[in-house]
Enzyme design. Structure first.
Site, PDB file in Angstrom:
ATOM      1  N   HIS A 107       0.790  -1.231   0.000  1.00 52.33           N
ATOM      2  CA  HIS A 107       0.000   0.000   0.000  1.00 52.33           C
ATOM      3  C   HIS A 107       0.824   1.283   0.000  1.00 52.33           C
ATOM      4  CE1 HIS A 107      -0.085   0.030   4.727  1.00 52.33           C
ATOM      5  NE2 HIS A 107       1.087  -0.313   4.245  1.00 52.33           N
ATOM      6  N   HIS A 108       2.157   1.189   0.047  1.00 54.35           N
ATOM      7  CA  HIS A 108       2.992   2.387  -0.020  1.00 54.35           C
ATOM      8  C   HIS A 108       3.435   2.713  -1.445  1.00 54.35           C
ATOM      9  CE1 HIS A 108       3.021   2.499   4.272  1.00 54.35           C
ATOM     10  NE2 HIS A 108       3.788   1.447   4.420  1.00 54.35           N
ATOM     11  N   ALA A 109       3.026   1.900  -2.414  1.00 52.05           N
ATOM     12  CA  ALA A 109       3.416   2.152  -3.802  1.00 52.05           C
ATOM     13  C   ALA A 109       2.491   3.193  -4.427  1.00 52.05           C
ATOM     14  CB  ALA A 109       3.366   0.860  -4.609  1.00 52.05           C
TER      15      ALA A 109
END
Length: 297
Positions: free
Chosen positions: A118-120
């Site tokens: 989810h940090h991409a």
């Protein structure tokens, strides 16, 4: 319950690296030992098609990952050194979530023993995340007309900043992140709804917050993507919260019962878990599947 996995989720890393790649194999062994997933339910995660990645990510960023032209600064931002194995991990992880999404539409629940990256962002990666598997799966399902509205329930201890940014202007994707206020990422994005928790937050306060906000998150959704990170665990080295294993299982059960009562399909992804010893994170991830079995059968 179809569950997707791959030996490609494990990548070679320098000695002492903080990314806990060993937990993926540990988790599969626990699920097998405890009879939580039958052999017939395990599926090999295929590599995601490049065209699917391009539904979310810029062509230049995808090309830099696939061909190893990512600059040193961008590699440091991701936190994982580039390698051919990283490319395979990234593509199979996204492929596992996409396959689980299609399976969830058919069966009601499915999982990926990886994913939750989810940090991409659309044009770069961060925090051990290269391609945003939730975003790719949502865009593909919508392209095919399989869903109109999706909800992302992100209970990883770190804000799902990449997912929030990707869907910031999309009213048909509700991004919900309940995370430690003072933890990474230190520059937060704006989700559809953010709940920031103080350091040391324990089971009772956490569950009360989740119960208060969850109904509005699920309203109108056609599918739910569940980021069930276990880094809120008290023993987690990157967490800053103080949940117990029992609290994490109560959290999972609350989410599962809420989606079941609304007849919503749900996709399970792993997310973070950095406890010492790492066995504690693997056990906590297995607890998510234990609760899924009790709720969904």
């Amino acid at each position: 319950m179809q569950v997707f996995h791959s030996d490609r989720y494990v990548v070679p890393l320098p000695t002492g690296h903080r990314f806990p790649s060993g937990k993926y194999r540990m988790l599969r062994e626990i699920l097998d030992r405890d009879g939580l997933i039958a052999d017939a339910e395990l599926r090999e995660a295929a590599l995601i098609d490049v065209d699917d990645l391009l539904l979310v990510h810029t062509a230049s960023y995808v090309d830099s990952i696939l061909h190893g032209t990512l600059g040193e600064i961008d590699q440091r931002r991701i936190g994982l050194p580039w390698s051919e194995e990283l490319v395979l991990r990234s593509r199979s992880s996204a492929g596992g979530t996409l396959a689980a999404a299609f399976a969830a539409l058919e069966d009601g629940v499915a999982g990926n023993l990886g994913g939750g990256t989810h940090h991409a962002f659309a044009d770069h990666g961060e925090g051990y995340c290269t391609f945003n598997d939730h975003a790719v799966a949502i865009r593909r399902l919508r392209l095919e007309g399989r869903i109109r509205r999706a909800a992302v329930v992100d209970l990883d201890v770190h804000q799902g900043n990449g997912t929030a940014a990707i869907f910031a202007a999309d009213p048909d994707v509700f991004t919900f992140s309940m995370h430690a206020a003072k933890n990474f990422p230190f520059r937060k994005q704006r989700s559809s709804r953010d709940v920031e928790l103080p350091d040391g937050c324990g089971d009772r306060e956490y569950l009360e917050m989740l119960e208060r906000h969850l109904p509005a998150v699920l309203e109108g959704a056609d599918i739910v993507f569940y980021q069930g990170g276990v880094d809120p665990l008290a023993e987690d080295t990157l967490g800053r919260l103080s949940l117990t294993h029992e609290g994490l299982r109560a959290r999972d059960r609350m989410v599962f019962e809420a989606v079941r009562s609304r007849a919503l399909p749900i996709v399970l992804t792993l997310g973070g878990g950095y406890a010492r010893p790492i066995d504690l994170s693997a056990l906590a991830h297995a607890g998510t599947y234990r609760e899924a079995r009790e709720v969904f059968g």
